[in-house]
Design a protein around this motif. Structure first.
Motif, PDB file in Angstrom:
ATOM      1  N   ASP A 267       0.814  -1.219   0.000  1.00  6.56           N
ATOM      2  CA  ASP A 267       0.000   0.000   0.000  1.00  6.56           C
ATOM      3  C   ASP A 267       0.845   1.265   0.000  1.00  6.56           C
ATOM      4  OD1 ASP A 267       0.829  -0.378   2.618  1.00  6.56           O
ATOM      5  OD2 ASP A 267      -1.192  -0.550   3.457  1.00  6.56           O
ATOM      6  N   ILE A 268       1.875   1.342   0.849  1.00  6.11           N
ATOM      7  CA  ILE A 268       2.716   2.535   0.870  1.00  6.11           C
ATOM      8  C   ILE A 268       3.566   2.622  -0.399  1.00  6.11           C
ATOM      9  CG2 ILE A 268       4.556   1.399   2.202  1.00  6.11           C
ATOM     10  CD1 ILE A 268       3.504   5.133   2.273  1.00  6.11           C
ATOM     11  N   ALA A 269       4.018   1.495  -0.911  1.00 11.39           N
ATOM     12  CA  ALA A 269       4.823   1.514  -2.135  1.00 11.39           C
ATOM     13  C   ALA A 269       4.008   2.036  -3.312  1.00 11.39           C
ATOM     14  CB  ALA A 269       5.353   0.109  -2.432  1.00 11.39           C
ATOM     15  N   LEU A 270       2.781   1.576  -3.447  1.00 15.41           N
ATOM     16  CA  LEU A 270       1.935   2.011  -4.569  1.00 15.41           C
ATOM     17  C   LEU A 270       1.560   3.480  -4.424  1.00 15.41           C
ATOM     18  CD1 LEU A 270      -0.308  -1.146  -4.992  1.00 15.41           C
ATOM     19  CD2 LEU A 270       1.433  -0.315  -6.577  1.00 15.41           C
ATOM     20  N   GLN A 271       1.331   3.928  -3.199  1.00 23.17           N
ATOM     21  CA  GLN A 271       1.016   5.341  -2.989  1.00 23.17           C
ATOM     22  C   GLN A 271       2.197   6.217  -3.414  1.00 23.17           C
ATOM     23  OE1 GLN A 271       0.653   7.645   0.988  1.00 23.17           O
ATOM     24  NE2 GLN A 271      -1.423   6.879   0.587  1.00 23.17           N
ATOM     25  N   CYS A 272       3.392   5.810  -3.027  1.00 25.42           N
ATOM     26  CA  CYS A 272       4.591   6.558  -3.416  1.00 25.42           C
ATOM     27  C   CYS A 272       4.810   6.522  -4.923  1.00 25.42           C
ATOM     28  CB  CYS A 272       5.812   6.006  -2.694  1.00 25.42           C
ATOM     29  SG  CYS A 272       5.802   6.282  -0.911  1.00 25.42           S
ATOM     30  N   LEU A 273       4.536   5.387  -5.505  1.00 25.72           N
ATOM     31  CA  LEU A 273       4.691   5.251  -6.961  1.00 25.72           C
ATOM     32  C   LEU A 273       3.764   6.218  -7.692  1.00 25.72           C
ATOM     33  CD1 LEU A 273       6.268   3.682  -9.071  1.00 25.72           C
ATOM     34  CD2 LEU A 273       4.511   1.899  -8.982  1.00 25.72           C
ATOM     35  N   GLN A 274       2.560   6.406  -7.181  1.00 22.82           N
ATOM     36  CA  GLN A 274       1.635   7.359  -7.793  1.00 22.82           C
ATOM     37  C   GLN A 274       2.177   8.781  -7.698  1.00 22.82           C
ATOM     38  OE1 GLN A 274      -0.890   6.922  -9.637  1.00 22.82           O
ATOM     39  NE2 GLN A 274      -1.442   4.776  -9.307  1.00 22.82           N
ATOM     40  N   THR A 275       2.804   9.116  -6.580  1.00 26.72           N
ATOM     41  CA  THR A 275       3.409  10.441  -6.435  1.00 26.72           C
ATOM     42  C   THR A 275       4.506  10.644  -7.471  1.00 26.72           C
ATOM     43  OG1 THR A 275       2.952  10.500  -4.058  1.00 26.72           O
ATOM     44  CG2 THR A 275       4.692  11.952  -4.859  1.00 26.72           C
ATOM     45  N   ILE A 276       5.308   9.617  -7.674  1.00 20.77           N
ATOM     46  CA  ILE A 276       6.389   9.689  -8.657  1.00 20.77           C
ATOM     47  C   ILE A 276       5.823   9.852 -10.064  1.00 20.77           C
ATOM     48  CG2 ILE A 276       8.313   8.422  -9.702  1.00 20.77           C
ATOM     49  CD1 ILE A 276       8.598   6.988  -6.920  1.00 20.77           C
ATOM     50  N   ILE A 277       4.818   9.066 -10.393  1.00 21.42           N
ATOM     51  CA  ILE A 277       4.213   9.119 -11.725  1.00 21.42           C
ATOM     52  C   ILE A 277       3.587  10.490 -11.990  1.00 21.42           C
ATOM     53  CG2 ILE A 277       2.345   8.203 -13.153  1.00 21.42           C
ATOM     54  CD1 ILE A 277       2.897   5.457 -11.793  1.00 21.42           C
ATOM     55  N   LYS A 278       2.856  11.002 -10.996  1.00 17.98           N
ATOM     56  CA  LYS A 278       2.156  12.279 -11.171  1.00 17.98           C
ATOM     57  C   LYS A 278       3.109  13.456 -11.329  1.00 17.98           C
ATOM     58  CE  LYS A 278      -2.047  10.826  -8.765  1.00 17.98           C
ATOM     59  NZ  LYS A 278      -2.869  10.952  -7.524  1.00 17.98           N
ATOM     60  N   SER A 279       4.370  13.280 -10.945  1.00 14.87           N
ATOM     61  CA  SER A 279       5.345  14.358 -11.114  1.00 14.87           C
ATOM     62  C   SER A 279       5.620  14.648 -12.588  1.00 14.87           C
ATOM     63  CB  SER A 279       6.658  13.990 -10.421  1.00 14.87           C
ATOM     64  OG  SER A 279       7.377  12.996 -11.167  1.00 14.87           O
ATOM     65  N   GLY A 280       5.368  13.656 -13.438  1.00 13.86           N
ATOM     66  CA  GLY A 280       5.638  13.810 -14.863  1.00 13.86           C
ATOM     67  C   GLY A 280       7.096  13.650 -15.237  1.00 13.86           C
ATOM     68  N   LYS A 281       7.942  13.296 -14.268  1.00 13.01           N
ATOM     69  CA  LYS A 281       9.371  13.172 -14.536  1.00 13.01           C
ATOM     70  C   LYS A 281       9.847  11.725 -14.670  1.00 13.01           C
ATOM     71  CE  LYS A 281      10.769  17.551 -12.420  1.00 13.01           C
ATOM     72  NZ  LYS A 281      11.692  18.212 -11.456  1.00 13.01           N
ATOM     73  N   LEU A 282       8.997  10.765 -14.376  1.00 15.54           N
ATOM     74  CA  LEU A 282       9.394   9.363 -14.474  1.00 15.54           C
ATOM     75  C   LEU A 282       9.546   8.967 -15.933  1.00 15.54           C
ATOM     76  CD1 LEU A 282       9.855   6.604 -13.035  1.00 15.54           C
ATOM     77  CD2 LEU A 282       7.392   6.195 -13.314  1.00 15.54           C
ATOM     78  N   ILE A 283      10.747   8.490 -16.311  1.00 14.69           N
ATOM     79  CA  ILE A 283      10.961   8.125 -17.708  1.00 14.69           C
ATOM     80  C   ILE A 283      11.268   6.642 -17.905  1.00 14.69           C
ATOM     81  CG2 ILE A 283      11.732  10.436 -18.330  1.00 14.69           C
ATOM     82  CD1 ILE A 283      14.587   9.291 -18.527  1.00 14.69           C
ATOM     83  N   SER A 284      11.528   5.912 -16.794  1.00 13.78           N
ATOM     84  CA  SER A 284      11.856   4.499 -16.938  1.00 13.78           C
ATOM     85  C   SER A 284      11.767   3.818 -15.578  1.00 13.78           C
ATOM     86  CB  SER A 284      13.266   4.343 -17.519  1.00 13.78           C
ATOM     87  OG  SER A 284      13.449   3.082 -18.116  1.00 13.78           O
ATOM     88  N   LEU A 285      11.463   2.517 -15.577  1.00 13.09           N
ATOM     89  CA  LEU A 285      11.257   1.784 -14.329  1.00 13.09           C
ATOM     90  C   LEU A 285      11.682   0.337 -14.504  1.00 13.09           C
ATOM     91  CD1 LEU A 285       8.303   1.906 -11.896  1.00 13.09           C
ATOM     92  CD2 LEU A 285       8.650  -0.237 -13.118  1.00 13.09           C
ATOM     93  N   ASP A 286      12.195  -0.255 -13.417  1.00 14.37           N
ATOM     94  CA  ASP A 286      12.444  -1.694 -13.451  1.00 14.37           C
ATOM     95  C   ASP A 286      12.003  -2.349 -12.151  1.00 14.37           C
ATOM     96  OD1 ASP A 286      14.684  -1.735 -11.531  1.00 14.37           O
ATOM     97  OD2 ASP A 286      15.941  -0.928 -13.127  1.00 14.37           O
ATOM     98  N   ILE A 287      11.837  -3.661 -12.216  1.00 16.15           N
ATOM     99  CA  ILE A 287      11.491  -4.485 -11.060  1.00 16.15           C
ATOM    100  C   ILE A 287      12.534  -5.596 -10.985  1.00 16.15           C
ATOM    101  CG2 ILE A 287       9.783  -6.014 -10.020  1.00 16.15           C
ATOM    102  CD1 ILE A 287       7.625  -4.427 -11.463  1.00 16.15           C
TER     103      ILE A 287
END
Length: 315
Positions: A267-287
Motif C-alpha cells: 500500500d505505501i509503495a503504490l502510494q509513493c509510486l503514484q506520487t512519482i508518476i504524477k510528477s511527470g518526470k518518471l521516464i523508466s522503471l524496473d522491477i
C-alpha cells in the motif's frame, strides 16, 4: 556475443475476449524497436542472476521476467486504444558475463527512450540497475540530471573491490558520476538496519543519499514521505525508479533472492509510486529480484505484475 533474443509470444496467454479486454490481447511482440508517435510502453526482460550469485545470494531470478509476464498477461486491459504495449525481447547472460548483459541492456534502454518509448524492465538481479541507469544517461541531454528512486531493503552500495555484483550497482553509478562530473542523486525507500552493515550507512552518508528507513516507511507517515519524495523529485530533471521486490515483507513477496518478514507493504509503495508518476518526470522503471524458485502460489509474480499494471495505467 549474441545475448539478446526476440520476445516469446507463448508467454502471453489468458482468458480470450472479443475486444482486447486482457493484457495478453493488447501486447504486441516486436522484432525491432522503431520510432513511436503514440504513447508506448515496452516490456524488456533482463534474464540474469549472475550478480546475485556473485553476491552469495539465492539464484533463480533468471526466470523472474517470464513469471511476471505470465501473471501480467491474465490481467484486464484498460489502456486506451491508441496506447501501445510492446514486448521487445530479453537480454540474457552468456557464460556468466554479467557486464556484457548490462551493456546490452544499456544500449536497448537508450534505443527505447530515443524512440519515444517508456521502458519497463523485468529482472533478474539488481545488477539490472547499473545497465538501466547507463541506458538513461546515454539517452538524455547531458545537462539533464537523473534522480534514482530505489524501493529496497538494501542500499546496494557495496564497493566493487571484489568485483561487480547485485550489491554494487549504485556504488558503480556514484563512481561514474564522479568521473563524468555529474551529481549522484539517490533516494532509498525502505532501508533496513538488519539488511545493511554499518559501512554501508557510512557510504550512503558520504554520498549524500536520501534515506527513508523501513520503520518510517508506512501509511502512518504518508504525508511526510510524500513531501520528501516530492522534494527529491523537484531537485532533478528526470526520474528512474527501481523496485527491488525483496524490500517488501515476505508476507507479500516470498519469491525473492533475500526474503524477510520485516519489509514494507504494497500500500505505501503504490502510494509513493503514484506520487512519482504524477510528477511527470518518471521516464523508466524496473522491477528486480523476482525469484520464482521460492514463490508461493505465484504471489510475488502477481505483486510484480500488479505494479506494472499500475504503471502502464497511470503513467
Amino acid at each position: 556475443m549474441n545475448n539478446f533474443k526476440k520476445p516469446d509470444s507463448s508467454l502471453w496467454q489468458g482468458r480470450k475476449s472479443n475486444g482486447d479486454l486482457y493484457i495478453h490481447e493488447k501486447v504486441i511482440c516486436v522484432d525491432a524497436i522503431k520510432k513511436e508517435s503514440a504513447k508506448t510502453f515496452a516490456i524488456l526482460s533482463y534474464a540474469c542472476d549472475e550478480g546475485v550469485k556473485r553476491n552469495q545470494g539465492r539464484v533463480g531470478a533468471v526466470t523472474g521476467p517470464e513469471a511476471i509476464k505470465k501473471q501480467l498477461a491474465k490481467m484486464p486491459n484498460h489502456l486506451k486504444n491508441n496506447t501501445q504495449f510492446l514486448d521487445v525481447g530479453t537480454v540474457f547472460c552468456v557464460d556468466d558475463n554479467m557486464e556484457q548483459a548490462q551493456q546490452t541492456l544499456a544500449k536497448t534502454i537508450t534505443t527505447l527512450l530515443k524512440n519515444n518509448t517508456f521502458p519497463i524492465v523485468l529482472g533478474g538481479g539488481h545488477d539490472i540497475a547499473y545497465g538501466h541507469y547507463n541506458g538513461i544517461f546515454n539517452a538524455i541531454e547531458k545537462d539533464k540530471t537523473i534522480g534514482i528512486i530505489n524501493f529496497d531493503a538494501h542500499f546496494d552500495l557495496r564497493a566493487n573491490t571484489n568485483g561487480y555484483n547485485s550489491g554494487t550497482p549504485f556504488y558503480q553509478i556514484a563512481e561514474d558520476c564522479k568521473t563524468n562530473n555529474t551529481t549522484f542523486n539517490y533516494l532509498c525507500l525502505g532501508i533496513r538496519d538488519d539488511a545493511n552493515d554499518a559501512s554501508l550507512f557510512t557510504t550512503a552518508n558520504k554520498l549524500g543519499v536520501t534515506v527513508i528507513k523501513n520503520e518510517d516507511f508506512n501509511l502512518h507517515q504518508s504525508k511526510k514521505i510524500q513531501e520528501q519524495i516530492s522534494t527529491f523529485i523537484n531537485s532533478v530533471d528526470v526520474v528512474y525508479t527501481t523496485i527491488d521486490l525483496d524490500g517488501f515483507s515476505s508476507a507479500y513477496a516470498a519469491g525473492v533472492s533475500a526474503a524477510s518478514p520485516m519489509g514494507f507493504s504494497p500500500d505505501i509503495a503504490l502510494q509513493c509510486l503514484q506520487t512519482i508518476i504524477k510528477s511527470g518526470k518518471l521516464i523508466s522503471l524496473d522491477i528486480a529480484e523476482m525469484n520464482p524458485t521460492y514463490d508461493i502460489d505465484n504471489q510475488t509474480a502477481k505483486l510484480a505484475a500488479s505494479i506494472v499494471h499500475t504503471v502502464i495505467h497511470s503513467a
